[in-house]
Scaffold this motif. Sequence first.
Motif, PDB file in Angstrom:
ATOM      1  N   ILE A 101     122.968  -8.791  -4.281  1.00 26.61           N
ATOM      2  CA  ILE A 101     123.018  -9.657  -5.461  1.00 26.61           C
ATOM      3  C   ILE A 101     122.074  -9.141  -6.543  1.00 26.61           C
ATOM      4  CG2 ILE A 101     122.407 -11.953  -6.321  1.00 26.61           C
ATOM      5  CD1 ILE A 101     123.469 -13.042  -3.613  1.00 26.61           C
ATOM      6  N   PHE A 102     120.847  -8.784  -6.148  1.00 28.45           N
ATOM      7  CA  PHE A 102     119.874  -8.285  -7.118  1.00 28.45           C
ATOM      8  C   PHE A 102     120.312  -6.947  -7.710  1.00 28.45           C
ATOM      9  CE2 PHE A 102     116.758 -10.691  -4.251  1.00 28.45           C
ATOM     10  CZ  PHE A 102     116.940 -11.866  -4.962  1.00 28.45           C
ATOM     11  N   ALA A 103     120.861  -6.071  -6.872  1.00 28.13           N
ATOM     12  CA  ALA A 103     121.320  -4.764  -7.353  1.00 28.13           C
ATOM     13  C   ALA A 103     122.472  -4.929  -8.345  1.00 28.13           C
ATOM     14  CB  ALA A 103     121.754  -3.893  -6.174  1.00 28.13           C
ATOM     15  N   ALA A 104     123.378  -5.856  -8.064  1.00 29.70           N
ATOM     16  CA  ALA A 104     124.496  -6.094  -8.969  1.00 29.70           C
ATOM     17  C   ALA A 104     124.015  -6.635 -10.309  1.00 29.70           C
ATOM     18  CB  ALA A 104     125.489  -7.069  -8.330  1.00 29.70           C
ATOM     19  N   ALA A 105     122.993  -7.502 -10.279  1.00 33.25           N
ATOM     20  CA  ALA A 105     122.444  -8.044 -11.522  1.00 33.25           C
ATOM     21  C   ALA A 105     121.860  -6.928 -12.380  1.00 33.25           C
ATOM     22  CB  ALA A 105     121.377  -9.094 -11.212  1.00 33.25           C
ATOM     23  N   ARG A 151     122.354  -9.333   1.896  1.00 26.82           N
ATOM     24  CA  ARG A 151     123.156 -10.023   0.884  1.00 26.82           C
ATOM     25  C   ARG A 151     122.345 -10.243  -0.393  1.00 26.82           C
ATOM     26  NH1 ARG A 151     124.337 -16.332   0.831  1.00 26.82           N
ATOM     27  NH2 ARG A 151     125.726 -16.462  -0.970  1.00 26.82           N
ATOM     28  N   MET A 152     121.089 -10.643  -0.241  1.00 26.08           N
ATOM     29  CA  MET A 152     120.241 -10.831  -1.415  1.00 26.08           C
ATOM     30  C   MET A 152     120.014  -9.506  -2.142  1.00 26.08           C
ATOM     31  SD  MET A 152     119.672 -14.034  -1.599  1.00 26.08           S
ATOM     32  CE  MET A 152     121.335 -14.188  -0.927  1.00 26.08           C
ATOM     33  N   GLY A 210     110.137  -5.778   6.163  1.00 22.55           N
ATOM     34  CA  GLY A 210     111.026  -4.776   5.579  1.00 22.55           C
ATOM     35  C   GLY A 210     111.740  -5.290   4.345  1.00 22.55           C
ATOM     36  N   SER A 211     112.173  -6.550   4.407  1.00 24.81           N
ATOM     37  CA  SER A 211     112.877  -7.148   3.277  1.00 24.81           C
ATOM     38  C   SER A 211     111.992  -7.221   2.047  1.00 24.81           C
ATOM     39  CB  SER A 211     113.365  -8.551   3.662  1.00 24.81           C
ATOM     40  OG  SER A 211     113.926  -9.214   2.551  1.00 24.81           O
TER      41      SER A 211
END
Length: 210
Positions: free
Chosen positions: A77-81, A73-74, A133-134
């Motif tokens: 969010i970062f990719a959309a930003a 989910r994070m 991995g994250s």
Amino acid sequence: MPPARQAFRRESADARRADLIEATATCLAEQGLAGTNVRAICARAGVSPGLLRHYFAGIDDLVAATYQATSDRMDAIFAAAVERAGTDPRARLSAYLTASFRAPVTDPDLLGAWTAFWALARSDARMAAIHAGSYAGYRARLAELLTACGADDAGRLAILLTAMVDGLWLELSLDATSFGADAAAGMIESALTALLPPPPGRRQPKQGGY
């Protein structure tokens, strides 16, 4: 008709798993590790305790799935930003870093769940692997954005900036009035100005006042 029924069952199973994952994240945020158990999770999800093992091998499996889902989910969010920032490399880099200082990333509930994940990552190999991995994924994407801005040592800078963002995010999540999202973004911008080469055609300011 059988394919339609199978699709319905598949969608229902996915929805039930998602409900259990969301309930687990909520329990971790509100009650911590000590208060997160099968009964509490199932009560939050509105299912019987026996149903959990129909979708997950046990609570450890469910918590690991919750960590992975939260990380995914994070990432989204970062990719959309970044996509909203357009095509300018510097704007995309700034958007990626400063998204951590805006809702929903600064949601106090997310902090509660995330600190529980961090605690488990110290003693559980599967949680540690998800954590590694994250963060590796975050730093790799950050390094790509830094490279697009002309950074020479993008990997090293990605580690430095990730640590800086984490620290500012933690402070904001603990106390939103401490310095504010705009101040945090300003600190990141100042760091980027100091660490990155100037854009083509722009000279670096002289040092020493002359």
